[in-house]
Scaffold this motif. Sequence first.
Motif, PDB file in Angstrom:
ATOM      1  N   LEU A   1       0.725  -1.192   0.165  1.00  0.00           N
ATOM      2  CA  LEU A   1       0.023   0.154  -0.264  1.00  0.00           C
ATOM      3  C   LEU A   1       0.752   1.292  -0.204  1.00  0.00           C
ATOM      4  O   LEU A   1       0.632   2.382  -0.500  1.00  0.00           O
ATOM      5  CB  LEU A   1      -0.725  -0.022   1.387  1.00  0.00           C
ATOM      6  N   LYS A   2       1.865   1.275   0.050  1.00  0.00           N
ATOM      7  CA  LYS A   2       2.931   2.178   0.479  1.00  0.00           C
ATOM      8  C   LYS A   2       3.245   2.741  -1.019  1.00  0.00           C
ATOM      9  O   LYS A   2       3.632   4.385  -0.645  1.00  0.00           O
ATOM     10  CB  LYS A   2       4.426   2.156   1.424  1.00  0.00           C
ATOM     11  N   THR A   3       3.254   1.464  -1.871  1.00  0.00           N
ATOM     12  CA  THR A   3       2.954   2.494  -3.023  1.00  0.00           C
ATOM     13  C   THR A   3       2.107   3.499  -3.393  1.00  0.00           C
ATOM     14  O   THR A   3       2.703   4.924  -4.640  1.00  0.00           O
ATOM     15  CB  THR A   3       3.676   1.281  -4.125  1.00  0.00           C
ATOM     16  N   LEU A   4       1.088   3.716  -3.038  1.00  0.00           N
ATOM     17  CA  LEU A   4      -0.036   4.382  -3.075  1.00  0.00           C
ATOM     18  C   LEU A   4       0.800   5.875  -3.001  1.00  0.00           C
ATOM     19  O   LEU A   4       0.897   6.205  -1.753  1.00  0.00           O
ATOM     20  CB  LEU A   4      -1.542   3.688  -2.564  1.00  0.00           C
ATOM     21  N   VAL A   5       0.364   6.690  -4.365  1.00  0.00           N
ATOM     22  CA  VAL A   5       0.571   7.828  -3.290  1.00  0.00           C
ATOM     23  C   VAL A   5      -0.489   8.607  -3.512  1.00  0.00           C
ATOM     24  O   VAL A   5      -1.420   9.390  -3.784  1.00  0.00           O
ATOM     25  CB  VAL A   5       1.076   9.222  -4.088  1.00  0.00           C
ATOM     26  N   PRO A   6      -0.626   9.554  -2.299  1.00  0.00           N
ATOM     27  CA  PRO A   6      -2.269  10.212  -1.819  1.00  0.00           C
ATOM     28  C   PRO A   6      -2.480  11.413  -2.594  1.00  0.00           C
ATOM     29  O   PRO A   6      -1.662  11.624  -2.780  1.00  0.00           O
ATOM     30  CB  PRO A   6      -2.254  10.787  -0.620  1.00  0.00           C
ATOM     31  N   ASP A   7      -4.007  10.893  -2.918  1.00  0.00           N
ATOM     32  CA  ASP A   7      -4.099  12.352  -4.403  1.00  0.00           C
ATOM     33  C   ASP A   7      -5.770  12.499  -3.790  1.00  0.00           C
ATOM     34  O   ASP A   7      -5.875  11.024  -4.220  1.00  0.00           O
ATOM     35  CB  ASP A   7      -3.815  11.952  -5.415  1.00  0.00           C
ATOM     36  N   TYR A   8      -5.969  13.352  -3.240  1.00  0.00           N
ATOM     37  CA  TYR A   8      -7.600  13.202  -2.931  1.00  0.00           C
ATOM     38  C   TYR A   8      -8.389  14.655  -4.270  1.00  0.00           C
ATOM     39  O   TYR A   8      -9.289  14.547  -3.918  1.00  0.00           O
ATOM     40  CB  TYR A   8      -7.872  14.952  -2.011  1.00  0.00           C
ATOM     41  N   SER A   9      -7.698  14.227  -5.038  1.00  0.00           N
ATOM     42  CA  SER A   9      -8.463  14.472  -6.259  1.00  0.00           C
ATOM     43  C   SER A   9      -8.827  13.771  -7.454  1.00  0.00           C
ATOM     44  O   SER A   9      -9.678  13.624  -8.076  1.00  0.00           O
ATOM     45  CB  SER A   9      -7.382  15.423  -7.322  1.00  0.00           C
ATOM     46  N   LEU A  10      -7.906  12.360  -6.816  1.00  0.00           N
ATOM     47  CA  LEU A  10      -9.027  11.069  -7.344  1.00  0.00           C
ATOM     48  C   LEU A  10     -10.410  10.985  -6.930  1.00  0.00           C
ATOM     49  O   LEU A  10     -10.595  11.378  -5.281  1.00  0.00           O
ATOM     50  CB  LEU A  10      -8.293  10.015  -7.314  1.00  0.00           C
ATOM     51  N   SER A  11     -11.113   9.963  -7.225  1.00  0.00           N
ATOM     52  CA  SER A  11     -12.955   9.845  -6.972  1.00  0.00           C
ATOM     53  C   SER A  11     -12.208   8.668  -5.650  1.00  0.00           C
ATOM     54  O   SER A  11     -11.396   7.622  -6.058  1.00  0.00           O
ATOM     55  CB  SER A  11     -12.947   8.781  -7.460  1.00  0.00           C
ATOM     56  N   THR A  12     -12.956   8.598  -5.229  1.00  0.00           N
ATOM     57  CA  THR A  12     -12.586   6.668  -4.506  1.00  0.00           C
ATOM     58  C   THR A  12     -12.591   5.641  -5.131  1.00  0.00           C
ATOM     59  O   THR A  12     -12.316   4.850  -4.692  1.00  0.00           O
ATOM     60  CB  THR A  12     -14.135   7.105  -2.671  1.00  0.00           C
TER      61      THR A  12
END
Length: 566
Positions: free
Chosen positions: A287-298
Amino acid sequence: MDPSGARKYVYEPLSYDSEQCRPIRLVRVLPGKPDTPICCELFNSHIRIVDDPQIATSKSELFGFRLGRAPHDIAYNALSYVWGNTEDRVTIRVNGKDFSITRNLWIFLDRHRRSFTSRWKNPQVFWIDAICIDQGNLEERSEQVAFMADIYREAEMVLVWLGEGDSESHRAFEIIKSRWFNLSWAESLPISQLPIFQTGYWDRLWIVQEIFHARRITVRCSTFEVDWERFISAFHRGPGVPPCKMDYFKTTSNGDNGYELLCLFAGKACLDPRDAVYALRSLAPTLKTLVPDYSLSTADVFTAATRASIIDPDCLNFLDELMDNKFGDPSIARIPGLPSWVPDWTMGYMDYPPKLPGIRSYNSGGSGSFKKQAYLLTHPNPRILLLEGIPVDTVAHATEPYIWRNEEYTSVENAMKLLQDWLPGCETSFRKLWDLKLSYGGRPMRLTFDGLLEECARQRGLDIPMPVSETELRWHKWEPMSELAGNAIVITKNGYRGFVFGTPKVNDLVFVAYGARYPYVLRQADGNENECFSLVGNALIKTLMCGEAIGLCRVGKLTERVISLV
């Protein structure tokens, strides 16, 4: 210009220019008397990255580095709390300007400024997410969430705030703090009724990483404080505390499998559904490979998390265990836009499918050594999986899912009515089994899976021989058929019959995928070409659970196919 707008605090942007430092804001709580406005100073700071390959502790091995603090950096404490009702807000003063916070945070700040001023290093300096992150700035929020675990790891102390509590909660803290405290006393504490366990804090997802990464933890209720280890040793032994409220802090050491971690904490509370993934990303390498991005949809975030968690493409456990609709209730809607094969991590996760008689382990699609999933993640569209396997048959008859609500089982009569609502006409056939008082060991006879399948076939005029089985559907008289929650009965055109976790319909496809434990029921996707299907649910079909479809394919009675799962 709006005069009130001029009085509101406006954030200054953070600078991300340095690769060695990560910018944060810290808040200093200023002393104050009761009934006076709470005043704080908000200022920019940073935490440094120090490469240290020699570090090899159980936690740091997950990350490959640790953070270090230069002598001139400011020490701080991190607050772990629940926002509470976001509509119930109070105004404080930050750098002389108005700043709105929830009431639960206001109560903490008010309590803190009047107490605890000499115990910690820089006792008034905190990192508090609601104040230190510009929550309205999606770009900054994404950047800060990406290293929030580091913020809690580098805090001098993590302070767990459980609210004001009541007299019983205060008494419990006093007993725990006592030098004469004995762990056996915890058995007499009214734990399950204490307000500190009713605040919503323990259901909050973010606390998992906040507690896991903390150097030291202090638990506070009103003005009472106790060390975390002492708190846990006391309350963990008391009656009425759900294990998930305590035990899950110990489970993250086994968090190398991101999918299992997401399943473990599915349904925990978070204001933003995307945080069902982001709140756990620091605990598993996948999961650490995922970069948080709140512009993406759920839907996009959940899809990326599921793909990242597919460590072994030959293992389809992520599909076998896709049971995220609580009790199979179709009225509980999934997140809009989710591919059918992606779990909704905001829902409670179910892990108790019914067990078929005479089968110890399920291996519908054969072992990985027989046939591998060569194309699973190769489609250019990340929302599509390419699933290789064997189409077996299509559904000819299907019931609605059995909806199980524990609170409705107040009597045998009521349970029988609910059973009849699900499978009309079955009451006559099964009533004698419910009322019979004598059988082996003096226990009441109980319904069987095969009995339900036989009754369903009989009602539809189908003469399908059913094997004899004594597999029980309920543990005792007052808990009937809980194992069937969310399952529907299906009968295929060629006579296969069983249960499907989901809402099957006539003409749905029964498909055995290579490497899968269960057969799947698929539905041709609306508006797509013939090879596109959506996942309805996994199935329990007794004559397809041990590789029988593979045997039929080998002798030419069935043919394999690659389908697109959307």
